[in-house]
Write a protein that holds these residues in place. Structure first.
Motif, PDB file in Angstrom:
ATOM      1  N   PRO A   1      13.358  -2.645   1.277  1.00 44.55           N
ATOM      2  CA  PRO A   1      13.993  -3.332   0.142  1.00 44.55           C
ATOM      3  C   PRO A   1      13.009  -3.570  -1.006  1.00 44.55           C
ATOM      4  CG  PRO A   1      14.659  -4.350   2.201  1.00 44.55           C
ATOM      5  CD  PRO A   1      13.587  -3.328   2.545  1.00 44.55           C
ATOM      6  N   GLN A   2      11.746  -3.888  -0.685  1.00 45.85           N
ATOM      7  CA  GLN A   2      10.760  -4.175  -1.731  1.00 45.85           C
ATOM      8  C   GLN A   2       9.895  -2.972  -2.085  1.00 45.85           C
ATOM      9  OE1 GLN A   2      10.817  -5.016   1.435  1.00 45.85           O
ATOM     10  NE2 GLN A   2       8.933  -5.973   2.150  1.00 45.85           N
ATOM     11  N   ASN A   3      10.146  -1.813  -1.462  1.00 44.64           N
ATOM     12  CA  ASN A   3       9.326  -0.631  -1.737  1.00 44.64           C
ATOM     13  C   ASN A   3      10.173   0.618  -1.560  1.00 44.64           C
ATOM     14  OD1 ASN A   3       7.464   1.399  -1.956  1.00 44.64           O
ATOM     15  ND2 ASN A   3       6.040   0.560  -0.456  1.00 44.64           N
ATOM     16  N   GLY A   4      10.817   1.039  -2.624  1.00 43.49           N
ATOM     17  CA  GLY A   4      11.750   2.155  -2.570  1.00 43.49           C
ATOM     18  C   GLY A   4      11.123   3.520  -2.405  1.00 43.49           C
ATOM     19  N   ASN A   5       9.787   3.605  -2.446  1.00 40.47           N
ATOM     20  CA  ASN A   5       9.166   4.927  -2.314  1.00 40.47           C
ATOM     21  C   ASN A   5       8.292   5.049  -1.068  1.00 40.47           C
ATOM     22  OD1 ASN A   5       6.920   3.458  -3.063  1.00 40.47           O
ATOM     23  ND2 ASN A   5       6.783   4.335  -5.111  1.00 40.47           N
ATOM     24  N   MET A   6       8.481   4.156  -0.092  1.00 39.14           N
ATOM     25  CA  MET A   6       7.698   4.170   1.132  1.00 39.14           C
ATOM     26  C   MET A   6       8.238   5.208   2.110  1.00 39.14           C
ATOM     27  SD  MET A   6       7.811   3.303   4.572  1.00 39.14           S
ATOM     28  CE  MET A   6       9.221   2.226   4.754  1.00 39.14           C
TER      29      MET A   6
END
Length: 120
Positions: free
Chosen positions: A75-80
């Protein structure tokens, strides 16, 4: 020995629920789309410290030899993106923009459940 996903026959995209269960699997077998995703992931990937956020999706790349599993997006890191493979060296990757764009269109075209926006 780098994990080989170049001969992927299908990709199973599952949501990861709060308990860590894979739910709502969707199968992607369109070779053009698979090639886009695989080519994007074959580019050098920047690694960053693992923050162990709760992943939104599990990606299972099905090849004739095996199934290669990655976790994708928080949710807090869309490119992980991350996995248990050795080449991650205990870290997680930053997905290339073309990978994110292709995944966004895949996810947008599927009846994935909507999640309420986080309050933080």
């Amino acid at each position: 020995n780098k994990t080989r996903i170049s001969n992927t026959k299908s990709l199973v995209i599952s949501n990861l629920d709060q308990d860590g269960n894979m739910v709502n699997p969707r199968v992607l077998s369109d070779s053009t789309t698979l090639d886009e995703l695989i080519n994007a992931l074959s580019e050098p990937t920047s690694l960053t410290d693992r923050d162990n956020c709760h992943a939104d999706y599990v990606l299972e790349f099905h090849t004739p030899e095996n199934i290669v599993v990655f976790e994708y997006r928080c949710p807090q890191n869309g490119n992980m993106i991350r996995g248990e493979q050795d080449f991650w060296m205990g870290q997680e990757g930053i997905t290339p923009i073309i990978f994110r764009a292709t995944m966004s269109s895949i996810l947008a075209n599927k009846p994935f459940p909507a999640f309420p926006p986080s309050s933080d």
